[in-house]
Design a protein around this motif. Structure first.
Motif, mmCIF file in Angstrom:
data_model
loop_
_atom_site.group_PDB
_atom_site.id
_atom_site.type_symbol
_atom_site.label_atom_id
_atom_site.label_comp_id
_atom_site.label_asym_id
_atom_site.label_seq_id
_atom_site.Cartn_x
_atom_site.Cartn_y
_atom_site.Cartn_z
ATOM 1 N N HIS A 1 -23.512 -17.782 8.870
ATOM 2 C CA HIS A 1 -23.627 -17.866 10.321
ATOM 3 C C HIS A 1 -22.288 -18.027 11.035
ATOM 4 O O HIS A 1 -22.255 -18.051 12.259
ATOM 5 N N MET A 2 -21.221 -18.123 10.282
ATOM 6 C CA MET A 2 -19.901 -18.284 10.895
ATOM 7 C C MET A 2 -19.258 -16.923 11.136
ATOM 8 O O MET A 2 -19.367 -16.029 10.296
ATOM 9 N N PRO A 3 -18.553 -16.757 12.243
ATOM 10 C CA PRO A 3 -17.816 -15.508 12.446
ATOM 11 C C PRO A 3 -16.656 -15.419 11.441
ATOM 12 O O PRO A 3 -16.122 -16.446 11.004
ATOM 13 N N ALA A 4 -16.292 -14.195 11.100
ATOM 14 C CA ALA A 4 -15.253 -13.966 10.086
ATOM 15 C C ALA A 4 -13.949 -14.710 10.380
ATOM 16 O O ALA A 4 -13.362 -15.292 9.465
ATOM 17 N N ALA B 1 -13.487 -17.546 11.836
ATOM 18 C CA ALA B 1 -13.689 -18.970 11.548
ATOM 19 C C ALA B 1 -13.746 -19.234 10.050
ATOM 20 O O ALA B 1 -13.309 -20.287 9.585
ATOM 21 N N ARG B 2 -14.281 -18.294 9.280
ATOM 22 C CA ARG B 2 -14.309 -18.441 7.814
ATOM 23 C C ARG B 2 -12.907 -18.327 7.237
ATOM 24 O O ARG B 2 -12.570 -18.999 6.276
ATOM 25 N N ALA B 3 -12.085 -17.462 7.824
ATOM 26 C CA ALA B 3 -10.741 -17.200 7.280
ATOM 27 C C ALA B 3 -9.726 -18.279 7.631
ATOM 28 O O ALA B 3 -8.811 -18.552 6.840
ATOM 29 N N LEU B 4 -9.873 -18.887 8.784
ATOM 30 C CA LEU B 4 -8.834 -19.782 9.286
ATOM 31 C C LEU B 4 -8.473 -20.939 8.350
ATOM 32 O O LEU B 4 -7.284 -21.157 8.088
ATOM 33 N N PRO B 5 -9.429 -21.708 7.810
ATOM 34 C CA PRO B 5 -9.022 -22.818 6.921
ATOM 35 C C PRO B 5 -8.235 -22.344 5.696
ATOM 36 O O PRO B 5 -7.235 -22.956 5.324
ATOM 37 N N PHE B 6 -8.673 -21.245 5.097
ATOM 38 C CA PHE B 6 -7.967 -20.720 3.921
ATOM 39 C C PHE B 6 -6.552 -20.284 4.294
ATOM 40 O O PHE B 6 -5.583 -20.628 3.614
ATOM 41 N N VAL B 7 -6.432 -19.524 5.374
ATOM 42 C CA VAL B 7 -5.119 -19.012 5.778
ATOM 43 C C VAL B 7 -4.183 -20.160 6.154
ATOM 44 O O VAL B 7 -3.005 -20.146 5.790
ATOM 45 N N LEU B 8 -4.700 -21.167 6.843
ATOM 46 C CA LEU B 8 -3.864 -22.326 7.164
ATOM 47 C C LEU B 8 -3.385 -23.026 5.892
ATOM 48 O O LEU B 8 -2.234 -23.462 5.811
ATOM 49 N N ALA B 9 -4.257 -23.121 4.905
ATOM 50 C CA ALA B 9 -3.881 -23.781 3.642
ATOM 51 C C ALA B 9 -2.812 -22.993 2.892
ATOM 52 O O ALA B 9 -1.815 -23.575 2.457
ATOM 53 N N VAL B 10 -3.003 -21.680 2.721
ATOM 54 C CA VAL B 10 -1.995 -20.910 1.971
ATOM 55 C C VAL B 10 -0.697 -20.792 2.751
ATOM 56 O O VAL B 10 0.381 -20.770 2.161
ATOM 57 N N GLU B 11 -0.784 -20.766 4.069
ATOM 58 C CA GLU B 11 0.436 -20.730 4.874
ATOM 59 C C GLU B 11 1.182 -22.064 4.743
ATOM 60 O O GLU B 11 2.415 -22.091 4.649
ATOM 61 N N GLU C 1 -18.144 -15.999 -4.683
ATOM 62 C CA GLU C 1 -19.508 -15.522 -4.886
ATOM 63 C C GLU C 1 -20.591 -16.582 -4.700
ATOM 64 O O GLU C 1 -21.599 -16.328 -4.052
ATOM 65 N N ASP C 2 -20.389 -17.752 -5.278
ATOM 66 C CA ASP C 2 -21.474 -18.726 -5.291
ATOM 67 C C ASP C 2 -21.692 -19.453 -3.971
ATOM 68 O O ASP C 2 -22.723 -20.080 -3.777
ATOM 69 N N ILE C 3 -20.752 -19.383 -3.060
ATOM 70 C CA ILE C 3 -20.984 -19.996 -1.750
ATOM 71 C C ILE C 3 -21.046 -18.950 -0.637
ATOM 72 O O ILE C 3 -21.084 -19.307 0.539
ATOM 73 N N GLY C 4 -21.046 -17.682 -1.018
ATOM 74 C CA GLY C 4 -21.198 -16.625 -0.028
ATOM 75 C C GLY C 4 -20.059 -16.546 0.966
ATOM 76 O O GLY C 4 -20.253 -16.148 2.104
ATOM 77 N N LEU C 5 -18.867 -16.913 0.533
ATOM 78 C CA LEU C 5 -17.713 -16.921 1.429
ATOM 79 C C LEU C 5 -16.860 -15.681 1.194
ATOM 80 O O LEU C 5 -16.525 -15.355 0.053
ATOM 81 N N GLU C 6 -16.529 -15.004 2.276
ATOM 82 C CA GLU C 6 -15.595 -13.882 2.220
ATOM 83 C C GLU C 6 -14.503 -14.147 3.241
ATOM 84 O O GLU C 6 -14.792 -14.419 4.409
ATOM 85 N N GLY D 1 -7.351 -11.986 9.044
ATOM 86 C CA GLY D 1 -7.742 -10.626 9.429
ATOM 87 C C GLY D 1 -7.183 -9.568 8.522
ATOM 88 O O GLY D 1 -6.602 -9.876 7.498
ATOM 89 N N PRO D 2 -7.405 -8.351 8.855
ATOM 90 C CA PRO D 2 -8.068 -7.858 10.059
ATOM 91 C C PRO D 2 -9.593 -7.963 9.941
ATOM 92 O O PRO D 2 -10.140 -8.006 8.845
ATOM 93 N N PHE D 3 -10.230 -8.000 11.082
ATOM 94 C CA PHE D 3 -11.683 -8.151 11.141
ATOM 95 C C PHE D 3 -12.346 -6.930 11.772
ATOM 96 O O PHE D 3 -13.409 -7.027 12.348
ATOM 97 N N ASP D 4 -11.682 -5.786 11.669
ATOM 98 C CA ASP D 4 -12.179 -4.577 12.311
ATOM 99 C C ASP D 4 -13.056 -3.713 11.399
ATOM 100 O O ASP D 4 -13.403 -2.598 11.742
ATOM 101 N N GLY D 5 -13.405 -4.226 10.230
ATOM 102 C CA GLY D 5 -14.250 -3.479 9.306
ATOM 103 C C GLY D 5 -13.480 -2.554 8.379
ATOM 104 O O GLY D 5 -14.077 -1.891 7.531
ATOM 105 N N SER D 6 -12.155 -2.504 8.519
ATOM 106 C CA SER D 6 -11.359 -1.642 7.645
ATOM 107 C C SER D 6 -11.352 -2.205 6.217
ATOM 108 O O SER D 6 -11.534 -3.399 6.011
ATOM 109 N N ALA D 7 -11.143 -1.321 5.267
ATOM 110 C CA ALA D 7 -11.108 -1.724 3.856
ATOM 111 C C ALA D 7 -9.847 -2.539 3.586
ATOM 112 O O ALA D 7 -8.791 -2.286 4.167
ATOM 113 N N SER D 8 -9.972 -3.505 2.699
ATOM 114 C CA SER D 8 -8.816 -4.289 2.262
ATOM 115 C C SER D 8 -8.089 -3.531 1.170
ATOM 116 O O SER D 8 -8.685 -2.756 0.435
#
Length: 151
Positions: free
Chosen positions: A14-17, A19-29, A53-58, A71-78
């Motif tokens: 239920h989280m927007p992409a 919001a899911r990415a921000l904690p990880f990116v802040l940590a690695v940065e 996989e087991d927590i459904g996080l991308e 990001g990017p969050f525009d649907g482009s392939a990684s």
């Protein structure tokens, strides 16, 4: 699936992409700024997708001018996708397992740009880890136990 992983999976759906990415990116940065997770030049300009996989996080992120950004969050392939379960990422982070071990045990999946995948593999395996990382990952792994393997 444990109660915790089930709850996390429902929350992540239920989280927007961003919001899911921000904690990880802040940590690695923060790790990069502290000097122990400096990305090699080969990562610059590339996009990555990290799937837990087991927590459904991308998490989608990129490396720009040697820094990590969401990001990017525009649907482009990684350019590169890494896929594993929490317990396996924790083993990788702590240094208890390397990328080859997890890959050949089919616990880590890497897809996309093969040359970039090798760069990430060598970088992750060679990255120095502060002494607190192993014990911290071990404490977290209690929350996300690896499933028992059949003998």
């Amino acid at each position: 699936m444990t109660m915790l992983t089930g709850l996390m999976s429902r929350v992540h759906r239920h989280m927007p992409a961003p919001a899911r990415a921000l904690p990880f990116v802040l940590a690695v940065e923060a790790m990069r700024r502290s000097g122990w997770l400096e990305p090699p030049a080969a990562l610059n300009g590339h996009t990555f997708r990290l799937t837990v996989e087991d927590i459904g996080l991308e998490v989608r992120f990129r490396c720009v001018d040697g820094r990590f950004a969401p990001g990017p969050f525009d649907g482009s392939a990684s350019d590169l996708t890494l896929r594993a379960k929490v317990a396996d990422y924790l083993r990788l982070i702590s240094g208890d397992a390397d990328t080859d071990t997890l890959f050949f045990q089919r616990r880590l999946s890497i897809s996309g740009d093969t040359e970039l995948g090798l760069e990430v593999k060598y970088w992750l395996d060679a990255a120095p880890r502060p002494t607190w990382v192993g014990p911290f990952a071990a404490r977290l792994s209690v929350l996300f136990p690896a499933p028992a393997t059949a003998s």
